[in-house]
Design a protein around this motif. Sequence first.
Motif, PDB file in Angstrom:
ATOM      1  N   GLN A  87       0.824  -1.202   0.000  1.00  0.00           N
ATOM      2  CA  GLN A  87       0.000   0.000   0.000  1.00  0.00           C
ATOM      3  C   GLN A  87       0.861   1.255   0.000  1.00  0.00           C
ATOM      4  N   ARG A  88       2.062   1.134   0.536  1.00  0.00           N
ATOM      5  CA  ARG A  88       2.952   2.296   0.616  1.00  0.00           C
ATOM      6  C   ARG A  88       3.948   2.343  -0.537  1.00  0.00           C
ATOM      7  N   GLY A  89       3.767   1.472  -1.515  1.00  0.00           N
ATOM      8  CA  GLY A  89       4.628   1.500  -2.688  1.00  0.00           C
ATOM      9  C   GLY A  89       5.953   0.803  -2.511  1.00  0.00           C
ATOM     10  N   ARG A  90       6.124  -0.005  -1.454  1.00  0.00           N
ATOM     11  CA  ARG A  90       7.378  -0.716  -1.230  1.00  0.00           C
ATOM     12  C   ARG A  90       7.078  -2.216  -1.256  1.00  0.00           C
ATOM     13  N   ASP A  91       7.165  -2.811  -2.425  1.00  0.00           N
ATOM     14  CA  ASP A  91       6.817  -4.219  -2.553  1.00  0.00           C
ATOM     15  C   ASP A  91       8.032  -5.095  -2.851  1.00  0.00           C
ATOM     16  N   TRP A  92       9.259  -4.595  -2.656  1.00  0.00           N
ATOM     17  CA  TRP A  92      10.427  -5.433  -2.919  1.00  0.00           C
ATOM     18  C   TRP A  92      10.528  -6.627  -1.964  1.00  0.00           C
ATOM     19  N   PRO A  93      10.075  -6.531  -0.684  1.00  0.00           N
ATOM     20  CA  PRO A  93      10.088  -7.761   0.129  1.00  0.00           C
ATOM     21  C   PRO A  93       9.180  -8.849  -0.453  1.00  0.00           C
ATOM     22  N   PHE A  94       8.053  -8.414  -1.039  1.00  0.00           N
ATOM     23  CA  PHE A  94       7.155  -9.388  -1.645  1.00  0.00           C
ATOM     24  C   PHE A  94       7.822 -10.076  -2.835  1.00  0.00           C
ATOM     25  N   ARG A  95       8.622  -9.351  -3.584  1.00  0.00           N
ATOM     26  CA  ARG A  95       9.328  -9.959  -4.715  1.00  0.00           C
ATOM     27  C   ARG A  95      10.367 -10.975  -4.225  1.00  0.00           C
ATOM     28  N   LEU A  96      10.972 -10.710  -3.098  1.00  0.00           N
ATOM     29  CA  LEU A  96      11.909 -11.690  -2.537  1.00  0.00           C
ATOM     30  C   LEU A  96      11.181 -12.965  -2.117  1.00  0.00           C
ATOM     31  N   VAL A  97       9.972 -12.799  -1.590  1.00  0.00           N
ATOM     32  CA  VAL A  97       9.178 -13.967  -1.223  1.00  0.00           C
ATOM     33  C   VAL A  97       8.826 -14.778  -2.471  1.00  0.00           C
ATOM     34  N   LEU A  98       8.488 -14.084  -3.566  1.00  0.00           N
ATOM     35  CA  LEU A  98       8.155 -14.791  -4.802  1.00  0.00           C
ATOM     36  C   LEU A  98       9.347 -15.569  -5.341  1.00  0.00           C
ATOM     37  N   ILE A  99      10.557 -15.037  -5.161  1.00  0.00           N
ATOM     38  CA  ILE A  99      11.749 -15.744  -5.628  1.00  0.00           C
ATOM     39  C   ILE A  99      11.873 -17.087  -4.930  1.00  0.00           C
ATOM     40  N   GLN A 100      11.500 -17.127  -3.649  1.00  0.00           N
ATOM     41  CA  GLN A 100      11.598 -18.375  -2.905  1.00  0.00           C
ATOM     42  C   GLN A 100      10.677 -19.448  -3.482  1.00  0.00           C
ATOM     43  N   LEU A 101       9.584 -19.040  -4.102  1.00  0.00           N
ATOM     44  CA  LEU A 101       8.647 -20.004  -4.682  1.00  0.00           C
ATOM     45  C   LEU A 101       9.255 -20.746  -5.861  1.00  0.00           C
ATOM     46  N   PHE A 102      10.284 -20.178  -6.476  1.00  0.00           N
ATOM     47  CA  PHE A 102      10.917 -20.819  -7.629  1.00  0.00           C
ATOM     48  C   PHE A 102      11.963 -21.856  -7.212  1.00  0.00           C
ATOM     49  N   LEU A 103      12.279 -21.925  -5.926  1.00  0.00           N
ATOM     50  CA  LEU A 103      13.276 -22.886  -5.459  1.00  0.00           C
ATOM     51  C   LEU A 103      12.605 -24.222  -5.158  1.00  0.00           C
ATOM     52  N   PRO A 104      13.000 -25.303  -5.816  1.00  0.00           N
ATOM     53  CA  PRO A 104      12.420 -26.611  -5.486  1.00  0.00           C
ATOM     54  C   PRO A 104      12.859 -27.058  -4.100  1.00  0.00           C
ATOM     55  N   PRO A 105      11.957 -27.673  -3.341  1.00  0.00           N
ATOM     56  CA  PRO A 105      12.315 -28.102  -1.973  1.00  0.00           C
ATOM     57  C   PRO A 105      13.519 -29.028  -1.932  1.00  0.00           C
ATOM     58  N   THR A 106      13.704 -29.859  -2.952  1.00  0.00           N
ATOM     59  CA  THR A 106      14.833 -30.790  -2.944  1.00  0.00           C
ATOM     60  C   THR A 106      16.173 -30.059  -2.979  1.00  0.00           C
ATOM     61  N   ALA A 107      16.200 -28.836  -3.552  1.00  0.00           N
ATOM     62  CA  ALA A 107      17.457 -28.090  -3.618  1.00  0.00           C
ATOM     63  C   ALA A 107      17.903 -27.602  -2.244  1.00  0.00           C
ATOM     64  N   LEU A 108      16.983 -27.588  -1.286  1.00  0.00           N
ATOM     65  CA  LEU A 108      17.300 -27.066   0.045  1.00  0.00           C
ATOM     66  C   LEU A 108      17.532 -28.170   1.071  1.00  0.00           C
ATOM     67  N   ILE A 109      17.447 -29.425   0.655  1.00  0.00           N
ATOM     68  CA  ILE A 109      17.576 -30.525   1.612  1.00  0.00           C
ATOM     69  C   ILE A 109      18.953 -30.525   2.271  1.00  0.00           C
ATOM     70  N   LEU A 110      20.011 -30.416   1.475  1.00  0.00           N
ATOM     71  CA  LEU A 110      21.355 -30.474   2.050  1.00  0.00           C
ATOM     72  C   LEU A 110      21.639 -29.313   2.994  1.00  0.00           C
ATOM     73  N   PRO A 111      21.424 -28.038   2.597  1.00  0.00           N
ATOM     74  CA  PRO A 111      21.693 -26.955   3.561  1.00  0.00           C
ATOM     75  C   PRO A 111      20.808 -27.033   4.803  1.00  0.00           C
ATOM     76  N   ASN A 112      19.551 -27.448   4.634  1.00  0.00           N
ATOM     77  CA  ASN A 112      18.679 -27.591   5.803  1.00  0.00           C
ATOM     78  C   ASN A 112      19.189 -28.676   6.746  1.00  0.00           C
ATOM     79  N   PHE A 113      19.631 -29.790   6.185  1.00  0.00           N
ATOM     80  CA  PHE A 113      20.138 -30.867   7.030  1.00  0.00           C
ATOM     81  C   PHE A 113      21.413 -30.463   7.754  1.00  0.00           C
ATOM     82  N   LEU A 114      22.308 -29.760   7.065  1.00  0.00           N
ATOM     83  CA  LEU A 114      23.541 -29.306   7.707  1.00  0.00           C
ATOM     84  C   LEU A 114      23.238 -28.328   8.837  1.00  0.00           C
ATOM     85  N   ALA A 115      22.225 -27.472   8.628  1.00  0.00           N
ATOM     86  CA  ALA A 115      21.846 -26.533   9.687  1.00  0.00           C
ATOM     87  C   ALA A 115      21.272 -27.270  10.891  1.00  0.00           C
ATOM     88  N   LEU A 116      20.441 -28.271  10.640  1.00  0.00           N
ATOM     89  CA  LEU A 116      19.877 -29.046  11.747  1.00  0.00           C
ATOM     90  C   LEU A 116      20.958 -29.812  12.497  1.00  0.00           C
TER      91      LEU A 116
END
Length: 263
Positions: A87-116
């Motif tokens: 509403q205030r004309g600052r939607d760049w955080p929303f675009r960052l959220v949309l970028i995350q939608l393009f990442l397949p969950p399988t691509a994050l398995i290794l970094p997530n497991f290492l973090a855990l």
Amino acid sequence: MREVPALAVSLPFLVPAAFTLLAAFTSTASLNRGELGPFTLENFRLAWASADFPRLYLNTLLFTSGLLLVQLFTVTTAGFALAQLAQRGRDWPFRLVLIQLFLPPTALILPNFLALRALGLTDTLTGLALPYVASATGAFLLRQAFRQIPRELVEAALVDGATPWQVLTRVLLPMVRPHLAAFSLVSLVYHWNEFLWPLVVIQSPEKRVLSLGFASFARSAESGMEWGLIAAGALLVGLPMLLAFALFQRAFVESFARSGLKG
């Protein structure tokens, strides 16, 4: 006549589903002879006795319901913040959220497991749920829902002295209940059936969820060609989610149909 194309598209999925349903109530001996019937409940009794379904159900319920409660808080607050920023004309955080939608969950398995592993949370239900506590899909859905609500309602509440938190909880949340119900159903179904990530994280048999328990059960039954037993086990795993979808399908369809109308 619109039902005819829909039925044709769904036919490849209905045929194996119908066979699974019939096979679950047919003895393995009859199935091996190519027959369906006479119908019996023996497969369900054997399946229930062959795997620790009470513990599997408990672990899965703790994992999916606990995760959903946290997700409802994170996606609601994130969706509200993203809608207000737009509403205030600052939607760049929303675009960052949309970028995350393009990442397949399988691509994050290794970094997530290492973090855990660094946190010492492997082989725990908490570690199993941790990578999913924030959902880009849920934030997107709630952001669209909040943007469809007239801005005048929010401004009127602020003029009356309401805080942003009161605006969210008392004005906006009651108006986006169908969207919350739809997201809840999607989250429950996805995590109820998830297999790869639990396979990586969980090692202890007593901490297995239904997807892992059924895979182990199906391997042992498949070696004996117990197809009716496998079909009965599949129904025991999937029946709760089928019932949930039957109860909330209207809210599910309506919320996703409306999410793209504005904004």
